[in-house]
Design an enzyme around this catalytic site. Structure first.
Site, PDB file in Angstrom:
ATOM      1  N   VAL A 185      57.237  -1.353  32.799  1.00  0.00           N
ATOM      2  CA  VAL A 185      55.817  -1.025  32.638  1.00  0.00           C
ATOM      3  C   VAL A 185      55.079  -1.054  33.977  1.00  0.00           C
ATOM      4  O   VAL A 185      53.978  -0.514  34.107  1.00  0.00           O
ATOM      5  CB  VAL A 185      55.141  -1.998  31.647  1.00  0.00           C
ATOM      6  CG1 VAL A 185      54.878  -3.355  32.288  1.00  0.00           C
ATOM      7  CG2 VAL A 185      53.838  -1.406  31.091  1.00  0.00           C
ATOM      8  N   SER A 186      55.698  -1.636  34.993  1.00  0.00           N
ATOM      9  CA  SER A 186      55.079  -1.799  36.307  1.00  0.00           C
ATOM     10  C   SER A 186      55.536  -0.699  37.259  1.00  0.00           C
ATOM     11  O   SER A 186      56.711  -0.652  37.631  1.00  0.00           O
ATOM     12  CB  SER A 186      55.463  -3.167  36.895  1.00  0.00           C
ATOM     13  OG  SER A 186      55.297  -3.194  38.295  1.00  0.00           O
ATOM     14  N   PRO A 187      54.626   0.194  37.706  1.00  0.00           N
ATOM     15  CA  PRO A 187      55.027   1.219  38.674  1.00  0.00           C
ATOM     16  C   PRO A 187      55.492   0.619  39.997  1.00  0.00           C
ATOM     17  O   PRO A 187      56.339   1.196  40.685  1.00  0.00           O
ATOM     18  CB  PRO A 187      53.769   2.068  38.853  1.00  0.00           C
ATOM     19  CG  PRO A 187      52.642   1.195  38.430  1.00  0.00           C
ATOM     20  CD  PRO A 187      53.200   0.301  37.363  1.00  0.00           C
TER      21      PRO A 187
END
EC number: 2.5.1.18
Length: 222
Positions: free
Chosen positions: A12-14
């Site tokens: 979920v974390s770019p």
């Protein structure tokens, strides 16, 4: 203990995507220097709750700054994408699936699956919400057979796998001090370990590992 980088990541974390891609790009050089890399799935939502941190999009000042910082990170790491309209997602399903894959399958296959999950969510022309089982199945295709994907999705609902992801996430917070992703726990080969946070601290990490590297420097005018 040898030199090692433990990478705690959530799809979920770019910034986890940037860190993953950067370390894979430099994996051969790091191996030549005797540095082991281990990618470890965690649940960022649980890290935020456990540490008392808040996601950038929930704080107006952070959200406004992220518009600039996100574009800068994409330019630096060479990944161009827009934030999907359905972002953020609850990433428990893909993180549990990756937890199971890491235990069950070879390292190369696990890392290919991690990359496919990142790319399917962030970097494909058709970005998909891989918190949905049918979309996660699409992300894993090409890495696993249809029967293996069915097995992986079923395993992600197993209480044992759920507990394993929860335990690793809790360890990252309570033992390693994590408050976000990507989080790194680095052993320098001399019996010492330190934490590093974010996808823009690699120069500090290389210095800690005593690796030769070129730091940022301005070019003189001619």
């Amino acid at each position: 203990m040898g030199k090692k980088i433990e990478c705690y990541l959530d799809i979920v974390s770019p910034y986890s995507y940037h860190a993953f891609s950067y370390l894979q790009k430099n994996a051969t050089a790091l191996a030549d220097f005797g540095v082991e890399i281990e990618f470890i799935p965690v649940f960022l939502g649980g890290i935020n709750v456990g540490s008392g941190n808040k996601p950038p999009w929930t704080l107006p000042a952070k959200a406004a700054y992220s518009k600039y910082d996100g574009q800068r990170a994409q330019k630096f790491f060479g990944a161009k994408f827009n934030v999907p309209s359905w972002f953020p997602i609850l990433s428990l399903l893909p993180q549990r699936a990756l937890t199971y894959i890491k235990q069950r399958y070879p390292k190369a296959q696990f890392e290919s699956a991690f990359l496919k999950c990142f790319m399917t969510m962030w970097n494909d022309q058709e970005q998909l919400d891989i918190s949905q089982p049918e979309n996660l199945a699409k992300a894993l295709s090409g890495v696993f057979s249809a029967e293996e994907i069915k097995e992986i999705l079923a395993a992600a609902a197993d209480p044992k796998v759920k507990g394993e992801l929860s335990a690793v996430t809790e360890k990252a917070v309570k033992e390693l001090g994590a408050f976000g992703c990507p989080w790194f726990w680095v052993a320098n080969g001399d019996g010492k370990t330190e934490p590093f946070f974010g996808s823009d601290r690699f120069h500090f990490m290389w210095d800690y590992l005593d690796l030769p590297f070129e730091n940022l420097k301005l070019k003189a005018r001619i």
